[in-house]
Design an enzyme around this catalytic site. Structure first.
Site, PDB file in Angstrom:
ATOM      1  N   GLN A  25       0.839  -1.191   0.000  1.00  0.00           N
ATOM      2  CA  GLN A  25       0.000   0.000   0.000  1.00  0.00           C
ATOM      3  C   GLN A  25       0.878   1.246   0.000  1.00  0.00           C
ATOM      4  OE1 GLN A  25      -1.336   1.628   3.804  1.00  0.00           O
ATOM      5  NE2 GLN A  25      -3.403   1.038   3.227  1.00  0.00           N
ATOM      6  N   GLY A  26       0.786   2.076  -1.012  1.00  0.00           N
ATOM      7  CA  GLY A  26       1.598   3.293  -1.084  1.00  0.00           C
ATOM      8  C   GLY A  26       0.807   4.518  -0.689  1.00  0.00           C
ATOM      9  N   TYR A  27       0.692   4.775   0.603  1.00  0.00           N
ATOM     10  CA  TYR A  27      -0.078   5.939   1.082  1.00  0.00           C
ATOM     11  C   TYR A  27       0.868   6.992   1.689  1.00  0.00           C
ATOM     12  CZ  TYR A  27      -4.699   3.611   0.667  1.00  0.00           C
ATOM     13  OH  TYR A  27      -5.831   3.001   0.217  1.00  0.00           O
ATOM     14  N   SER A  28       1.461   6.660   2.866  1.00  0.00           N
ATOM     15  CA  SER A  28       2.236   7.658   3.612  1.00  0.00           C
ATOM     16  C   SER A  28       3.480   8.082   2.851  1.00  0.00           C
ATOM     17  CB  SER A  28       2.674   7.088   4.956  1.00  0.00           C
ATOM     18  OG  SER A  28       1.566   6.799   5.753  1.00  0.00           O
ATOM     19  N   SER A  53       4.652  -1.680   4.103  1.00  0.00           N
ATOM     20  CA  SER A  53       4.915  -3.071   4.510  1.00  0.00           C
ATOM     21  C   SER A  53       4.895  -3.969   3.287  1.00  0.00           C
ATOM     22  CB  SER A  53       3.892  -3.592   5.519  1.00  0.00           C
ATOM     23  OG  SER A  53       3.015  -2.599   5.906  1.00  0.00           O
ATOM     24  N   GLU A  77      -9.231  -0.709   8.204  1.00  0.00           N
ATOM     25  CA  GLU A  77      -7.919  -0.961   8.789  1.00  0.00           C
ATOM     26  C   GLU A  77      -7.947  -0.654  10.284  1.00  0.00           C
ATOM     27  OE1 GLU A  77      -4.712   1.650   7.650  1.00  0.00           O
ATOM     28  OE2 GLU A  77      -3.205   0.103   7.972  1.00  0.00           O
TER      29      GLU A  77
END
Lengths: 353, 397
Positions: free
Chosen positions: B124-127, B159, B242
């Site tokens: 997951q590429g969010y932050s 992660s 989440e």
């Protein structure tokens, strides 16, 4: 599966709260604290069925359960309302009914004509010079912090977990007022000199069931009192301005409110479960009652302190009256076993001691 | 108040138990992603409806009707039997629900089946380094060039990036729009040229996270979920899932029971730790808190099931209370062991495989990750208690 209050229970909650909004306002609480009477308030609650909540229909009650009683206790705590609910409507009926469902006192309790108080200090935390000894139907010694001061009779527990009933007018009984920080409830010292006492039960199970339901009511009372303090703190933080902003817009203040809510909200489910377990889950009832009493005491203490702080200097004054709830949480914490004592009991119940 | 699930559910519970009795031994212990045992187990669980239960058959799921009590019973029984509950990860828990809700038919067909089978791993590429609590200020850019997006920027706290085949990623596609409306949700392969993954070693000593760098990464135009500028709304729809999964009280109960066992067996100065009144009292305090969170969880389940009461606040506080409680619990085990509580990695005095130390640190990470405790308190006070928001400070030009 349905975890929560039924429609009837929500209705009961609304009815009792509405009645207390009208008859146990802060001014009414102040009047009582200044030496007023609670008889009219109790009469009104009796008319709502509160005095006979746990008493069978045969004996003139409405035969509801511990969760219904917890709902009422929460409402009483929310209003810091005076009255003999804990002894007269919960602990005494529980003990009397378990020991002998045909006891005629039950009808008198249900109709509100008799008030029975509780004197459990000997069985919970005996102090030096205050032992209770019963022999041959006569009682000697002293009970400290018996509740309430207007009772017609007292349910006395001794160190052997036996329960006795003694009339307030019995020769050999004297009653002295004991001032505490909590002026919403009056406690007394009972001194017994060869006073006549009737055995209610010598079965420890009756003692523990009576004690546990009392503890759950105190936890529910704290739930209500703490919820009221949180509500007041949130309302104040929205309205009070400093630095040209409501103080509730500062994170320092809003986080205090969030922490109170975060700790208090699970307590609601805990009180519901503990009350439910009293009637439906005998294997879990004792442990849950001990933990609920202890946990609500801790959360109540935190909320009482934090809500006062949110009010700043005003919280410390008598003007707002916030201190009535602060002290109510304080006495709920100590009555029928402080958190350390009830947690030790919880450990013992699980065989960890 | 009625805590029973009802006879038809007890029958279902028996079915689950028979499955466990018959097949439980095939459950992989600590199976790595992509290991044959894990994939085999996953396949069997899907066929029997014990994972991917409500995902339609056409996308490789079991095709069951959503039923919270069925899911609950499965989770309870698998936990009791200490069986692997099937694969998790952000692809399965976050992306698949997103695609089911807003993905195109082609995206659903391409991605859902291999993801739930465990053959396609996602990160997951969010932050970003400059966009943590204020995620919507992210600056990784995607610029359309013909039929391709060209992506530049950096992600962090990613992660499984080192193992992932694909990434679902928030990027800024409309730099002139207000910050929440300029974000899009893209899917692309981690093998695309221009992607570099660097492990980020954390306080536990492991690399639970990575940094991911994008330099002129070219991605086909159609690999966008929903429309341009809708990425923030798409991501938010699943972020709440989440948070709901962090601080699960039933996992905490298992750790509490392990702590009680530790205290019964471990001795200091010849006395069992459980016989020390101060330690015992601290244990009982934790047990009371765990109990409150378990009942809170039952209340939430019931409110979802019956839609009969407002448990909004009860839900909002779970991440904050659950992660703090778990951190306290793990920390207590360390405290009461004294110096032995410091043992780690290859130290022969390590207890429970070093899990107390590892989890104590890991849960500090979870107190921060997934919305810090402080952000949780903002949410609780502003959305739960209706306290005023902090005045916004306009960015100076």
């Amino acid at each position: 599966m349905q975890f929560g209050l039924s429609e009837e229970q929500v209705l009961l909650q609304d009815n009792v709260n509405r009645f207390l909004d009208d008859h146990a306002s802060l001014n009414a609480v102040r009047d009582y604290a200044a030496g007023g009477e609670d008889a009219a308030l109790w009469q009104g609650l009796t008319e709502l069925g509160v005095s006979g909540l746990l008493i069978s229909e045969d004996a003139g009650g409405v035969a509801m359960n511990a969760l219904d009683a917890a709902i009422v206790a929460e409402a009483l705590g929310y209003h810091a309302a005076p009255g003999p609910f804990l002894g007269s409507a919960v602990m005494a009926p529980t003990a009397l009914q378990l020991a002998d469902p045909t006891n005629t006192l039950l009808a008198e309790l249900a109709s509100g004509t008799t008030r029975i108080g509780i004197a459990f200090n000997e069985a919970i935390g005996r102090r030096a010079g205050a032992a209770v000894e019963v022999s041959g139907g006569n009682i000697n010694g002293k009970s400290l912090f018996a509740f309430d001061s207007e009772a017609d009779a007292y349910l006395v527990a001794d160190a052997h977990q036996h329960l006795y009933l003694i009339s307030a007018n019995a020769p050999g009984l004297s009653r002295t007022h004991l001032t505490t920080i909590d002026k919403t409830r009056r406690t007394v010292e009972l001194t017994y000199t060869n006073a006549q006492a009737t055995l209610v039960s010598n079965n420890p199970s009756v003692f523990f069931q009576t004690l546990d339901i009392g503890r759950i009511m105190l936890a529910a009372d704290t739930l209500g009192a703490a919820q009221n303090m949180l509500d007041q703190a949130v309302a104040y933080a929205k309205q009070r301005e400093q630095f040209n902003r409501p103080i509730g817009s500062f994170q320092a203040v809003k986080h205090m409110c969030a922490e109170m809510a975060a700790q208090l909200e699970p307590c609601r489910a805990m009180v519901w479960f503990a009350a439910h377990a009293t009637n439906e889950l005998p294997d879990e009832a004792r442990l849950t009652a001990c933990h609920t009493k202890a946990h609500l005491s801790e959360v109540g203490k935190f909320v009482a302190k934090t809500a006062t702080e949110v009010h700043g200097g005003m919280g410390f004054t008598d003007l707002l009256g916030l201190h009535y709830w602060f002290k109510r949480c304080g006495s709920n914490r100590q009555w029928l076993g402080s958190p350390e004592l009830t947690r030790e009991e919880a450990a013992a119940i699980q065989g960890l001691i | 108040m009625d805590l029973s699930f009802g006879p038809e559910y007890e029958e279902f519970r028996q079915t689950v138990r028979s499955f466990i009795a018959e097949h439980g031994e095939k459950s992989p212990r600590n199976a790595a992603l992509r290991s044959p045992e894990a994939l085999q187990w996953q396949k069997m669980l899907i066929e029997n409806g014990y994972t991917a239960r409500t995902i339609p058959k056409e996308y490789g799921g079991y095709g069951g009707t959503p039923n919270m009590l069925h899911s609950r019973i499965i989770a309870e029984e698998f936990a009791d039997a200490r069986l692997n509950p099937g694969l998790g990860g952000q692809g399965i828990s976050m992306l698949v629900p997103t695609l089911l809700e807003v993905g195109t038919q082609a995206q659903k067909e391409q991605f859902i089946k291999p993801t739930i089978n465990g053959e396609m791993i996602w990160c997951q590429g969010y932050s970003e380094p400059g966009a943590g609590s204020d995620l919507a200020s992210l600056t990784t850019s995607a610029v359309l060039d013909g039929d391709e997006w060209i992506i530049n920027g950096q992600k962090i706290w990613t992660s499984t990036a080192q193992l992932a085949d694909w990434i679902f990623c928030l990027v800024r596609t409309e730099p002139d729009a207000p910050k929440h409306r300029g974000i899009s949700f893209l899917l692309f392969e981690m093998s695309t040229p221009g992607i570099e993954v660097r492990p980020l070693i954390d306080m536990t000593g492991a690399a639970n996270f990575n940094e991911v760098f994008f330099t002129d990464v070219r991605v086909p135009k159609q690999q966008i979920v929903a429309q341009r500028g809708e990425g923030w709304a798409v991501a938010n729809a699943v972020l709440s899932h989440e948070r709901d999964s962090l601080g699960n009280p039933n996992a905490t109960l298992l750790r509490l029971n392990a702590l009680i066992e530790l205290m019964k067996t471990e001795t200091v100065g010849g006395n069992r730790l459980i016989d020390h009144p101060v330690y015992r009292d601290r244990l009982m305090q934790l047990q009371g808190r765990v109990m409150a969170m378990r009942f809170n969880d039952l209340r939430i389940l019931s409110s979802r099931l019956n839609k009969d009461q407002d448990a909004r606040l009860a839900r909002m506080i779970v991440k904050l209370q659950g992660t703090e409680l778990r951190h306290d619990l793990e920390g207590m085990a360390i405290d009461i062991m004294g110096e032995v509580g410091l043992s780690y990695e290859d130290n022969p005095y390590t207890r429970s495989g070093g899990s107390w130390q590892n989890q104590y640190m890991y849960f500090l990470g979870l107190i921060i990750g997934g919305g810090t405790s402080q952000i949780q308190k903002n949410i609780i006070s502003e959305r739960g208690l209706d306290l005023p928001r902090e005045p916004k400070i306009e960015k100076s030009a």
